[in-house]
Motif scaffolding. Structure first.
Motif, PDB file in Angstrom:
ATOM      1  N   ASN A 169      36.232  47.843-117.535  1.00  0.00           N
ATOM      2  CA  ASN A 169      36.979  47.085-116.525  1.00  0.00           C
ATOM      3  C   ASN A 169      36.699  45.589-116.635  1.00  0.00           C
ATOM      4  OD1 ASN A 169      36.891  49.428-113.705  1.00  0.00           O
ATOM      5  ND2 ASN A 169      38.157  49.355-115.527  1.00  0.00           N
ATOM      6  N   GLN A 170      37.720  44.781-116.374  1.00  0.00           N
ATOM      7  CA  GLN A 170      37.577  43.333-116.342  1.00  0.00           C
ATOM      8  C   GLN A 170      37.331  42.898-114.896  1.00  0.00           C
ATOM      9  OE1 GLN A 170      37.887  41.149-119.182  1.00  0.00           O
ATOM     10  NE2 GLN A 170      37.659  43.116-120.227  1.00  0.00           N
ATOM     11  N   LEU A 171      36.235  42.210-114.656  1.00  0.00           N
ATOM     12  CA  LEU A 171      35.885  41.753-113.313  1.00  0.00           C
ATOM     13  C   LEU A 171      35.841  40.231-113.276  1.00  0.00           C
ATOM     14  CD1 LEU A 171      33.010  44.239-112.390  1.00  0.00           C
ATOM     15  CD2 LEU A 171      35.462  44.483-111.969  1.00  0.00           C
ATOM     16  N   GLU A 172      36.138  39.686-112.107  1.00  0.00           N
ATOM     17  CA  GLU A 172      36.098  38.240-111.922  1.00  0.00           C
ATOM     18  C   GLU A 172      34.696  37.824-111.471  1.00  0.00           C
ATOM     19  OE1 GLU A 172      38.620  34.700-109.621  1.00  0.00           O
ATOM     20  OE2 GLU A 172      38.859  36.806-109.046  1.00  0.00           O
ATOM     21  N   VAL A 173      34.131  36.835-112.174  1.00  0.00           N
ATOM     22  CA  VAL A 173      32.807  36.308-111.840  1.00  0.00           C
ATOM     23  C   VAL A 173      32.989  34.903-111.271  1.00  0.00           C
ATOM     24  CG1 VAL A 173      30.525  35.679-112.707  1.00  0.00           C
ATOM     25  CG2 VAL A 173      31.728  37.655-113.670  1.00  0.00           C
ATOM     26  N   LEU A 174      32.534  34.692-110.044  1.00  0.00           N
ATOM     27  CA  LEU A 174      32.689  33.415-109.355  1.00  0.00           C
ATOM     28  C   LEU A 174      31.397  32.614-109.479  1.00  0.00           C
ATOM     29  CD1 LEU A 174      34.350  34.889-106.145  1.00  0.00           C
ATOM     30  CD2 LEU A 174      35.492  34.031-108.180  1.00  0.00           C
ATOM     31  N   LEU A 175      31.486  31.406-110.042  1.00  0.00           N
ATOM     32  CA  LEU A 175      30.321  30.548-110.249  1.00  0.00           C
ATOM     33  C   LEU A 175      30.121  29.621-109.050  1.00  0.00           C
ATOM     34  CD1 LEU A 175      30.843  29.618-114.007  1.00  0.00           C
ATOM     35  CD2 LEU A 175      29.645  31.578-113.031  1.00  0.00           C
ATOM     36  N   ASP A 177      29.978  26.516-108.840  1.00  0.00           N
ATOM     37  CA  ASP A 177      30.781  25.294-108.867  1.00  0.00           C
ATOM     38  C   ASP A 177      32.260  25.570-108.593  1.00  0.00           C
ATOM     39  OD1 ASP A 177      31.543  26.599-111.141  1.00  0.00           O
ATOM     40  OD2 ASP A 177      31.080  24.972-112.527  1.00  0.00           O
ATOM     41  N   ASN A 178      32.540  26.768-108.044  1.00  0.00           N
ATOM     42  CA  ASN A 178      33.896  27.198-107.665  1.00  0.00           C
ATOM     43  C   ASN A 178      34.794  27.542-108.854  1.00  0.00           C
ATOM     44  OD1 ASN A 178      33.417  26.949-104.868  1.00  0.00           O
ATOM     45  ND2 ASN A 178      33.849  24.757-104.945  1.00  0.00           N
ATOM     46  N   SER A 179      34.259  27.558-110.045  1.00  0.00           N
ATOM     47  CA  SER A 179      35.023  28.025-111.196  1.00  0.00           C
ATOM     48  C   SER A 179      34.816  29.539-111.335  1.00  0.00           C
ATOM     49  CB  SER A 179      34.584  27.311-112.473  1.00  0.00           C
ATOM     50  OG  SER A 179      33.228  27.597-112.767  1.00  0.00           O
ATOM     51  N   SER A 180      35.618  30.170-112.178  1.00  0.00           N
ATOM     52  CA  SER A 180      35.490  31.612-112.358  1.00  0.00           C
ATOM     53  C   SER A 180      35.703  31.969-113.826  1.00  0.00           C
ATOM     54  CB  SER A 180      36.484  32.366-111.479  1.00  0.00           C
ATOM     55  OG  SER A 180      37.811  32.090-111.881  1.00  0.00           O
ATOM     56  N   ILE A 181      35.114  33.075-114.239  1.00  0.00           N
ATOM     57  CA  ILE A 181      35.254  33.576-115.599  1.00  0.00           C
ATOM     58  C   ILE A 181      35.486  35.082-115.523  1.00  0.00           C
ATOM     59  CG2 ILE A 181      33.827  31.794-116.687  1.00  0.00           C
ATOM     60  CD1 ILE A 181      31.493  33.734-116.600  1.00  0.00           C
ATOM     61  N   PRO A 212      23.354  28.927-117.378  1.00  0.00           N
ATOM     62  CA  PRO A 212      21.893  29.018-117.484  1.00  0.00           C
ATOM     63  C   PRO A 212      21.368  30.361-116.983  1.00  0.00           C
ATOM     64  CG  PRO A 212      22.513  27.657-115.613  1.00  0.00           C
ATOM     65  CD  PRO A 212      23.785  27.983-116.339  1.00  0.00           C
ATOM     66  N   GLU A 213      20.232  30.749-117.523  1.00  0.00           N
ATOM     67  CA  GLU A 213      19.598  31.999-117.083  1.00  0.00           C
ATOM     68  C   GLU A 213      19.156  31.878-115.638  1.00  0.00           C
ATOM     69  OE1 GLU A 213      16.300  35.198-118.738  1.00  0.00           O
ATOM     70  OE2 GLU A 213      16.035  33.067-119.171  1.00  0.00           O
ATOM     71  N   ASN A 214      19.202  32.991-114.921  1.00  0.00           N
ATOM     72  CA  ASN A 214      18.793  33.118-113.521  1.00  0.00           C
ATOM     73  C   ASN A 214      19.786  32.495-112.535  1.00  0.00           C
ATOM     74  OD1 ASN A 214      16.388  34.437-114.258  1.00  0.00           O
ATOM     75  ND2 ASN A 214      15.356  32.479-114.567  1.00  0.00           N
ATOM     76  N   LEU A 215      20.956  32.067-113.003  1.00  0.00           N
ATOM     77  CA  LEU A 215      21.972  31.567-112.086  1.00  0.00           C
ATOM     78  C   LEU A 215      22.514  32.730-111.259  1.00  0.00           C
ATOM     79  CD1 LEU A 215      23.712  29.064-111.281  1.00  0.00           C
ATOM     80  CD2 LEU A 215      25.432  29.930-112.880  1.00  0.00           C
ATOM     81  N   ILE A 216      22.582  32.534-109.937  1.00  0.00           N
ATOM     82  CA  ILE A 216      23.135  33.549-109.040  1.00  0.00           C
ATOM     83  C   ILE A 216      24.649  33.335-108.947  1.00  0.00           C
ATOM     84  CG2 ILE A 216      23.115  34.539-106.731  1.00  0.00           C
ATOM     85  CD1 ILE A 216      20.537  34.972-108.251  1.00  0.00           C
ATOM     86  N   VAL A 217      25.411  34.347-109.300  1.00  0.00           N
ATOM     87  CA  VAL A 217      26.870  34.292-109.240  1.00  0.00           C
ATOM     88  C   VAL A 217      27.372  35.416-108.341  1.00  0.00           C
ATOM     89  CG1 VAL A 217      26.997  33.294-111.556  1.00  0.00           C
ATOM     90  CG2 VAL A 217      27.126  35.784-111.278  1.00  0.00           C
ATOM     91  N   LYS A 218      28.668  35.444-108.112  1.00  0.00           N
ATOM     92  CA  LYS A 218      29.277  36.521-107.329  1.00  0.00           C
ATOM     93  C   LYS A 218      30.296  37.254-108.192  1.00  0.00           C
ATOM     94  CE  LYS A 218      28.599  34.694-102.675  1.00  0.00           C
ATOM     95  NZ  LYS A 218      27.658  35.761-102.310  1.00  0.00           N
ATOM     96  N   VAL A 219      30.275  38.557-108.086  1.00  0.00           N
ATOM     97  CA  VAL A 219      31.226  39.399-108.814  1.00  0.00           C
ATOM     98  C   VAL A 219      32.154  40.045-107.793  1.00  0.00           C
ATOM     99  CG1 VAL A 219      31.512  41.393-110.316  1.00  0.00           C
ATOM    100  CG2 VAL A 219      29.587  39.832-110.673  1.00  0.00           C
ATOM    101  N   ARG A 220      33.451  39.889-108.009  1.00  0.00           N
ATOM    102  CA  ARG A 220      34.443  40.413-107.062  1.00  0.00           C
ATOM    103  C   ARG A 220      34.842  41.834-107.449  1.00  0.00           C
ATOM    104  NH1 ARG A 220      38.623  36.328-104.699  1.00  0.00           N
ATOM    105  NH2 ARG A 220      36.625  35.853-103.667  1.00  0.00           N
ATOM    106  N   ILE A 221      34.625  42.770-106.529  1.00  0.00           N
ATOM    107  CA  ILE A 221      34.987  44.171-106.726  1.00  0.00           C
ATOM    108  C   ILE A 221      36.233  44.465-105.901  1.00  0.00           C
ATOM    109  CG2 ILE A 221      34.207  46.565-106.579  1.00  0.00           C
ATOM    110  CD1 ILE A 221      32.539  44.863-108.471  1.00  0.00           C
TER     111      ILE A 221
END
Length: 304
Positions: A169-175, A177-181, A212-221
């Motif tokens: 599955n392709q999930l959206e990762v929210l950084l 800085d308000n960008s997403s990948i 960077p390592e240890n960056l906390i991001v959000k994953v949208r389910i």
């Protein structure tokens, strides 16, 4: 005497009528002003954002391949190194003492040359444990390198949400800085945390990203969307302090509303899916005036 009795007979109903009129008005005043709503059957889409951490799953420790003195140190913390790069050179005690003597006898032996220690992976150096001139033994840890190919987003997924995602599955990762990948689900870890009942899920980023390592991001389910969803505005759904029981107030005639227990499904910012009981467009549900009331109330509809 008869005249007095007749007079009392005429006056008494007047006082009784006067006494009952305020009571009747009081009964009318007890009716709670309410507004109504009805169900919506359009599809609703719900999602939840969960915290995840950027990390390197593989950390390679480069060790000394001989016992001796570090002749050179060619790496520092945070350096990016490629596989095969020379990181250290080690001169053994024997080569240091006998090197020149042996080479004078037979220069082709190159006895005094330092032994090279090379990187076995490509990645970032996270720690260097030694410095030039240190004495090390065979097998001592010299440096730790994060394998760049092992970079991933690790999501702690509540087990009850596992049904909403699958491998690939392709999930959206929210950084932050308000960008997403975009990231794809690579694998589920085989264990669940005993305390939080969450399962780690490994997500691989689809393109090169300088995260960077240890960056906390959000994953949208994203939860399932049903074209036959029955939903109500959130204001129409009531609950207790522990949020274990849910109910609505339904108008059953022109002035009476009763409590109807419900089972809710997915939620959005403004709507709640009603799983049971099955409601229809004919059902009139209280939208306002429904908070903190009894199981059965007298109401006055002020808007429809």
């Amino acid at each position: 005497m008869k005249k007095k009795t007749l007079l009392l007979t005429l006056i008494l109903p007047f006082f009784i009528g006067c006494k009952e009129t305020p009571q009747a008005e009081k009964e009318v005043e007890k009716k709670i002003p309410v507004t109504l709503t009805t169900i919506d059957t359009t599809a609703i889409v719900s999602y939840t954002d969960l915290n995840a951490t950027a990390t390197y799953l593989v950390k390679n420790v480069i060790k000394a391949n001989a016992t001796g003195y570090l002749n050179s140190v060619n790496v520092a913390t945070n350096d990016f190194v490629s596989k095969g790069a020379v990181l250290f050179s080690i001169k053994t005690r024997e080569s240091k003492v006998l090197g020149n003597t042996v080479n004078n006898i037979d220069p082709s032996l190159h006895f005094g040359e330092a032994l090279k220690v090379r990187a076995n992976t490509t990645g970032y150096v996270t720690s260097v444990n030694v410095q030039q001139g240190d004495y090390v033994q065979d097998g001592d840890a010299l440096v730790t390198i994060n394998d760049v190919k092992s970079f991933a987003i690790v999501l702690s997924l509540p087990y009850e949400l596992k049904k909403y995602i699958a491998i690939g599955n392709q999930l959206e990762v929210l950084l932050p800085d308000n960008s997403s990948i975009k990231a794809s689900v690579q694998k589920f870890m085989p264990t669940v945390d005993a305390t939080s009942q969450t399962q780690n899920v490994v997500l691989k980023i689809n393109a090169k990203q300088n995260i960077p390592e240890n960056l906390i991001v959000k994953v949208r389910i994203h939860k399932s969307s049903n074209t036959k969803t029955i939903s109500l505005p959130k204001a129409a759904v009531l609950t207790d302090e522990t949020e274990t029981d849910f109910w609505i107030m339904e108008l059953i005639n022109e002035s009476t509303a009763i409590k109807i227990p419900i089972k809710k499904g997915i939620e959005t910012l403004d709507r709640v899916e009603i799983v049971s009981p099955i409601l229809t467009h004919d059902d009139k549900i209280l939208l306002t005036g429904n908070y903190g009331v009894e199981d059965t109330i007298q109401v006055k509809v002020i808007a429809k």
